[in-house]
Scaffold this active site. Structure first.
Site, PDB file in Angstrom:
ATOM      1  CG  MET A   1      -9.086   6.996   7.275  1.00 41.24           C
ATOM      2  SD  MET A   1      -9.872   5.496   6.646  1.00 41.24           S
ATOM      3  CE  MET A   1     -10.153   4.567   8.157  1.00 41.24           C
TER       4      MET A   1
ATOM      5  CG  ASP B   1      -1.962  -1.007   1.199  1.00 39.76           C
ATOM      6  OD1 ASP B   1      -2.440  -1.297   0.100  1.00 39.76           O
ATOM      7  OD2 ASP B   1      -2.319  -1.526   2.265  1.00 39.76           O
TER       8      ASP B   1
ATOM      9  CE  LYS C   1      -6.890   0.975  -1.510  1.00 41.76           C
ATOM     10  NZ  LYS C   1      -7.892   0.297  -0.941  1.00 41.76           N
TER      11      LYS C   1
HETATM   12  N1  SAH Z   1      -4.065   0.087   9.066  1.00 41.94           N
HETATM   13  C1  SAH Z   1      -3.649   1.460   9.332  1.00 41.94           C
HETATM   14  C2  SAH Z   1      -4.775   2.453   9.128  1.00 41.94           C
HETATM   15  C3  SAH Z   1      -5.185   2.598   7.666  1.00 41.94           C
HETATM   16  S1  SAH Z   1      -6.477   3.765   7.453  1.00 41.94           S
HETATM   17  C4  SAH Z   1      -3.090   1.519  10.756  1.00 41.94           C
HETATM   18  O1  SAH Z   1      -3.263   0.567  11.507  1.00 41.94           O
HETATM   19  O2  SAH Z   1      -2.476   2.532  11.107  1.00 41.94           O
HETATM   20  C5  SAH Z   1      -5.553   5.199   6.964  1.00 41.94           C
HETATM   21  C6  SAH Z   1      -5.536   6.211   8.103  1.00 41.94           C
HETATM   22  O3  SAH Z   1      -4.590   5.821   9.097  1.00 41.94           O
HETATM   23  C7  SAH Z   1      -5.111   7.627   7.717  1.00 41.94           C
HETATM   24  O4  SAH Z   1      -6.164   8.368   7.147  1.00 41.94           O
HETATM   25  C8  SAH Z   1      -4.700   8.181   9.067  1.00 41.94           C
HETATM   26  O5  SAH Z   1      -5.833   8.504   9.856  1.00 41.94           O
HETATM   27  C9  SAH Z   1      -4.049   6.962   9.703  1.00 41.94           C
HETATM   28  N2  SAH Z   1      -2.589   6.949   9.517  1.00 41.94           N
HETATM   29  C10 SAH Z   1      -1.873   6.006   8.892  1.00 41.94           C
HETATM   30  N3  SAH Z   1      -0.551   6.280   8.973  1.00 41.94           N
HETATM   31  C11 SAH Z   1      -0.445   7.430   9.678  1.00 41.94           C
HETATM   32  C12 SAH Z   1       0.658   8.229  10.122  1.00 41.94           C
HETATM   33  N4  SAH Z   1       1.933   7.905   9.854  1.00 41.94           N
HETATM   34  N5  SAH Z   1       0.387   9.340  10.847  1.00 41.94           N
HETATM   35  C13 SAH Z   1      -0.875   9.683  11.143  1.00 41.94           C
HETATM   36  N6  SAH Z   1      -1.946   8.972  10.753  1.00 41.94           N
HETATM   37  C14 SAH Z   1      -1.736   7.861  10.033  1.00 41.94           C
END
Ligand code: SAH
Length: 272
Positions: A178, A40, A61
């Site tokens: 998100m 991803d 995406k």
């Molecule tokens: N599976 C991922 C979440 C995916 S949904 C996890 O466990 O972290 C995608 C969302 O994750 C983004 O919109 C944001 O809200 C959050 N996110 C992912 N990486 C991030 C980062 N480095 N810093 C802040 N938010 C993050």
């Protein structure tokens, strides 16, 4: 020992929030053993580089492009596994936290392929820790809720008034994924149950060199995000646990804004 190809096996690996040093040892081993990696776009290049003998297939995406359809990703995983590849499905954060990992496991099992899942540190854990916010500090919280800022297409969005009531009555810290795009709705819904001065923090690109954060309160959350141009990927934290350590740590940084602008138009908020 020579690693043998295990026909029909896929490993879902959590890549963590960005900093490669937050990977688990199991994740590193799986990446080093992989011959094919489907990745991803929130996954950092340093993490991908660990899969140095693998063919890398990007199924991200970002950038306003159409996402790779989930069904296509699942079919590709199945095909590669059936061809005898050691397949790693590398997902940002943790595969089972807003990551569609569950859907992929279901599809693989339905095709008779065995699956292993390796946890990653989810952004909702790493981001607050990075600014010294203890999500369940017992003086302020009895639990924590991980919640998405918006529902999947055609489903009902979270009922923020009820969530706010739950947070207030049960002393629950809210960790919103998100949430940037829908921050106006989140703020106004939560304000029906929580007070205006409820502490809030927003952390963008947590654990990466690009990390930025703001500390504010519920009443000026949306305005602060706009003013500071905070974008996705970001985690929003709401609750009294934000107060102590974070404010002390970041007291010299610009922390809040009072403008009434609209929310940012970030749209990279699809579960990966
Ligand atoms: N599976 C991922 C979440 C995916 S949904 C996890 O466990 O972290 C995608 C969302 O994750 C983004 O919109 C944001 O809200 C959050 N996110 C992912 N990486 C991030 C980062 N480095 N810093 C802040 N938010 C993050």
């Amino acid at each position: 020992m020579e690693s043998k190809k295990i026909i029909g096996s896929v490993t879902l690996v959590g890549a963590g929030p960005g900093d490669p040093e937050l990977l688990t040892v199991k994740a590193v081993k799986a990446l080093q053993a992989a011959t094919v990696v489907l990745v991803d776009d929130l996954v950092s290049q340093e993490v991908i580089a660990l899969a140095d003998r693998a063919r890398i297939i990007s199924v991200g995406k970002r950038g306003g492009c159409l996402s790779t359809p989930q069904e296509f990703i699942e079919k590709l995983l199945i095909k590669e596994a059936q061809e005898g590849e050691q397949v790693v499905r590398l997902k940002g954060g943790d595969p089972f936290i807003f990551g569609r990992g569950g859907e992929e496991v279901e599809a693989l099992q339905a095709a008779g392929i065995s699956v292993v899942v390796i946890n990653g540190i989810t952004a909702g854990i790493a981001a607050p820790t990075g600014i010294l916010v203890p999500l369940t500090h017992r003086n302020s919280a009895q639990g924590v809720m991980f919640i998405t800022g918006h529902a999947r297409p055609h489903a009902q969005d979270p009922h923020w008034k009820s969530i706010g009531r739950c947070a207030r009555e049960a002393s629950i810290t809210l960790v919103i994924y998100m949430g940037i795009k829908a921050v106006n709705e989140i703020q106004s819904g939560l304000l029906q149950s929580l007070t205006e001065n409820t502490p809030a923090a927003v952390i963008e690109n947590a654990t990466t060199a690009q990390q930025r954060q703001v500390i504010c309160n519920l009443a000026n959350l949306s305005a602060t995000i706009t003013e500071e141009k905070i974008r996705s990927p970001s985690i929003i934290i709401i609750g009294n646990v934000v107060r102590a350590q974070a404010v002390i740590t970041f007291e010299n940084k610009r922390m809040s804004a009072d403008s009434n602008n609209n929310c940012s138009n970030e749209n990279i908020e699809t579960p990966l």
